[in-house]
Design a protein around this motif. Sequence first.
Motif, PDB file in Angstrom:
ATOM      1  N   LYS A   1       0.811  -1.206   0.000  1.00 17.42           N
ATOM      2  CA  LYS A   1       0.000   0.000   0.000  1.00 17.42           C
ATOM      3  C   LYS A   1       0.854   1.271   0.000  1.00 17.42           C
ATOM      4  O   LYS A   1       0.404   2.324  -0.444  1.00 17.42           O
ATOM      5  CB  LYS A   1      -0.923   0.008   1.217  1.00 17.42           C
ATOM      6  CG  LYS A   1      -2.085  -0.977   1.113  1.00 17.42           C
ATOM      7  CD  LYS A   1      -3.010  -0.609  -0.034  1.00 17.42           C
ATOM      8  CE  LYS A   1      -4.199  -1.516  -0.142  1.00 17.42           C
ATOM      9  NZ  LYS A   1      -5.073  -1.175  -1.292  1.00 17.42           N
ATOM     10  N   SER A   2       2.079   1.157   0.517  1.00 18.44           N
ATOM     11  CA  SER A   2       2.932   2.342   0.630  1.00 18.44           C
ATOM     12  C   SER A   2       3.704   2.643  -0.643  1.00 18.44           C
ATOM     13  O   SER A   2       3.882   3.802  -1.010  1.00 18.44           O
ATOM     14  CB  SER A   2       3.926   2.161   1.786  1.00 18.44           C
ATOM     15  OG  SER A   2       3.248   2.012   3.023  1.00 18.44           O
ATOM     16  N   ILE A   3       4.185   1.610  -1.348  1.00 23.80           N
ATOM     17  CA  ILE A   3       5.056   1.867  -2.493  1.00 23.80           C
ATOM     18  C   ILE A   3       4.448   1.456  -3.824  1.00 23.80           C
ATOM     19  O   ILE A   3       5.019   1.754  -4.876  1.00 23.80           O
ATOM     20  CB  ILE A   3       6.423   1.166  -2.318  1.00 23.80           C
ATOM     21  CG1 ILE A   3       6.281  -0.362  -2.366  1.00 23.80           C
ATOM     22  CG2 ILE A   3       7.089   1.607  -1.028  1.00 23.80           C
ATOM     23  CD1 ILE A   3       7.615  -1.080  -2.306  1.00 23.80           C
ATOM     24  N   GLY A   4       3.325   0.756  -3.800  1.00 19.97           N
ATOM     25  CA  GLY A   4       2.687   0.388  -5.049  1.00 19.97           C
ATOM     26  C   GLY A   4       3.374  -0.776  -5.747  1.00 19.97           C
ATOM     27  O   GLY A   4       4.237  -1.446  -5.183  1.00 19.97           O
ATOM     28  N   ASN A   5       3.025  -0.985  -7.006  1.00 19.15           N
ATOM     29  CA  ASN A   5       3.457  -2.181  -7.723  1.00 19.15           C
ATOM     30  C   ASN A   5       4.518  -1.874  -8.771  1.00 19.15           C
ATOM     31  O   ASN A   5       4.531  -2.449  -9.858  1.00 19.15           O
ATOM     32  CB  ASN A   5       2.254  -2.876  -8.391  1.00 19.15           C
ATOM     33  CG  ASN A   5       2.619  -4.254  -8.907  1.00 19.15           C
ATOM     34  OD1 ASN A   5       3.539  -4.879  -8.398  1.00 19.15           O
ATOM     35  ND2 ASN A   5       1.916  -4.703  -9.932  1.00 19.15           N
ATOM     36  N   GLY A   6       5.426  -0.961  -8.462  1.00 23.89           N
ATOM     37  CA  GLY A   6       6.519  -0.715  -9.383  1.00 23.89           C
ATOM     38  C   GLY A   6       7.628  -1.741  -9.211  1.00 23.89           C
ATOM     39  O   GLY A   6       7.518  -2.695  -8.461  1.00 23.89           O
ATOM     40  N   GLY A   7       8.727  -1.520  -9.923  1.00 25.66           N
ATOM     41  CA  GLY A   7       9.859  -2.418  -9.799  1.00 25.66           C
ATOM     42  C   GLY A   7      10.725  -2.052  -8.612  1.00 25.66           C
ATOM     43  O   GLY A   7      10.399  -1.188  -7.807  1.00 25.66           O
ATOM     44  N   GLY A   8      11.866  -2.744  -8.519  1.00 25.94           N
ATOM     45  CA  GLY A   8      12.787  -2.489  -7.427  1.00 25.94           C
ATOM     46  C   GLY A   8      12.898  -3.666  -6.488  1.00 25.94           C
ATOM     47  O   GLY A   8      12.326  -4.735  -6.717  1.00 25.94           O
ATOM     48  N   ALA A   9      13.656  -3.458  -5.419  1.00 29.38           N
ATOM     49  CA  ALA A   9      13.967  -4.545  -4.492  1.00 29.38           C
ATOM     50  C   ALA A   9      13.385  -4.292  -3.110  1.00 29.38           C
ATOM     51  O   ALA A   9      13.271  -3.148  -2.669  1.00 29.38           O
ATOM     52  CB  ALA A   9      15.481  -4.733  -4.389  1.00 29.38           C
ATOM     53  N   VAL A  10      13.026  -5.382  -2.457  1.00 30.67           N
ATOM     54  CA  VAL A  10      12.648  -5.364  -1.048  1.00 30.67           C
ATOM     55  C   VAL A  10      13.666  -6.212  -0.300  1.00 30.67           C
ATOM     56  O   VAL A  10      13.878  -7.385  -0.641  1.00 30.67           O
ATOM     57  CB  VAL A  10      11.231  -5.923  -0.830  1.00 30.67           C
ATOM     58  CG1 VAL A  10      10.917  -5.998   0.665  1.00 30.67           C
ATOM     59  CG2 VAL A  10      10.202  -5.064  -1.538  1.00 30.67           C
ATOM     60  N   LEU A  11      14.323  -5.626   0.688  1.00 35.28           N
ATOM     61  CA  LEU A  11      15.309  -6.343   1.490  1.00 35.28           C
ATOM     62  C   LEU A  11      14.614  -6.992   2.673  1.00 35.28           C
ATOM     63  O   LEU A  11      13.851  -6.341   3.394  1.00 35.28           O
ATOM     64  CB  LEU A  11      16.377  -5.374   1.977  1.00 35.28           C
ATOM     65  CG  LEU A  11      17.550  -5.994   2.744  1.00 35.28           C
ATOM     66  CD1 LEU A  11      18.493  -6.705   1.787  1.00 35.28           C
ATOM     67  CD2 LEU A  11      18.291  -4.924   3.537  1.00 35.28           C
TER      68      LEU A  11
ATOM     69  N   LEU B   1       0.385  -9.203  -4.205  1.00 31.77           N
ATOM     70  CA  LEU B   1       0.044  -7.786  -4.246  1.00 31.77           C
ATOM     71  C   LEU B   1       0.976  -6.971  -5.140  1.00 31.77           C
ATOM     72  O   LEU B   1       0.544  -6.004  -5.771  1.00 31.77           O
ATOM     73  CB  LEU B   1       0.064  -7.207  -2.820  1.00 31.77           C
ATOM     74  CG  LEU B   1      -0.939  -7.800  -1.829  1.00 31.77           C
ATOM     75  CD1 LEU B   1      -0.733  -7.176  -0.449  1.00 31.77           C
ATOM     76  CD2 LEU B   1      -2.375  -7.581  -2.297  1.00 31.77           C
ATOM     77  N   CYS B   2       2.258  -7.334  -5.159  1.00 34.86           N
ATOM     78  CA  CYS B   2       3.262  -6.561  -5.915  1.00 34.86           C
ATOM     79  C   CYS B   2       4.196  -7.513  -6.655  1.00 34.86           C
ATOM     80  O   CYS B   2       5.361  -7.681  -6.277  1.00 34.86           O
ATOM     81  CB  CYS B   2       4.076  -5.673  -4.973  1.00 34.86           C
ATOM     82  SG  CYS B   2       3.132  -4.422  -4.105  1.00 34.86           S
TER      83      CYS B   2
END
Length: 353
Positions: free
Chosen positions: A179-189, A214-215
């Motif tokens: 909900k905070s960052i949406g469904n764009g690309g990038g990494a989650v640590l 969700l993403c």
Amino acid sequence: MTHRFPIKEVARQSGLSTATVDRVINNRANVSPQTKARVAAAISELEGQEAQLAARGRRLFFDFVIEAPTRFSREVQQAAEQVLPSIGSAVCRPRFQAQEIMTEDDVTAALSRIAKRGSHGICIKARDLPAIRAAVDQLIASGIPVVTLVTDLKTPKRLAYVGLDNQSAGRTAAYLIAKSIGNGGGAVLTSKSNDRFLGEEEREVAFKETLARLCPKLRIIDASGGSGVHGETSRIMQSVIAGLDEVRAVYSMGGGNTAILHALDQNWSLPDIYVAHDLDNQNRRLIEDGRLSFVLHHDLRVDLLNVFQAFLHHHKLMVMPLQTTMSHIQVVTPENIPPFNKRFQKRTSSNTH
């Protein structure tokens, strides 16, 4: 060392022999600082519990074996001390053994020592390893009930698991990030203290499943294994941070957040969203400073009261069993941080003698 308790009682509280306690109290030679600290802690615990001795009821000794960073084991001990006055059906005497990192042999040796001296119940936070499960099953077979705290063991014989609903926590973390960052690309640590802590494993599985739904464009980079300790966590982070591109979010399941943030800061990779667990002193400072976005918190005082009451029910000192030993998640933000010394509300005594 000044005290007013019989040596035998200090020895029982500390888990040491009477001869060792005598050497410490009389300042004799060849006593390690660790042994002196154990005796001093035992005397302090006896002083803190002395007020209970005026109450009628059985005196029960409960042992806590905890592998966790000192900041967390200290929170557990403080929570236990806070809830003890609310227990009226027995005099509960907790004894603590905690280390930041405990090997499989460390844990089994501690459990063996407790079994030899006797205990009315053992509360354990340890990794889910075969020898530890076997030692726990042996304790239970000998008549000593075992409760797991925060992280579980795969043994059906334990009396209860007490702590957070870890699967729900993992799903909540994924939802907050989505909900905070949406469904764009990038990494989650993501970071666990150790792969063999079953509670953290449950958080991770639920988190990954929910975030993938969700993403789906986000990818997960793992930086686990630091035991929640600053030095080890820093070492792990240095091995994964080099060349890391944009980190959009962090989900820290096992602590070490100061080390994680420092490494990300050094790499110019500070995330937009950071979700952590437990409102200990370190995380309280970090969220007050805006370094953490959300803390998934549960009240350790409720957990510890549940631990004691599970044991009391086992010893037939409570009429009704607990309806649940799972703690509710509180999502803490910089805008709703609970007061530091919020007074513990005593539970009603309708289910006790």
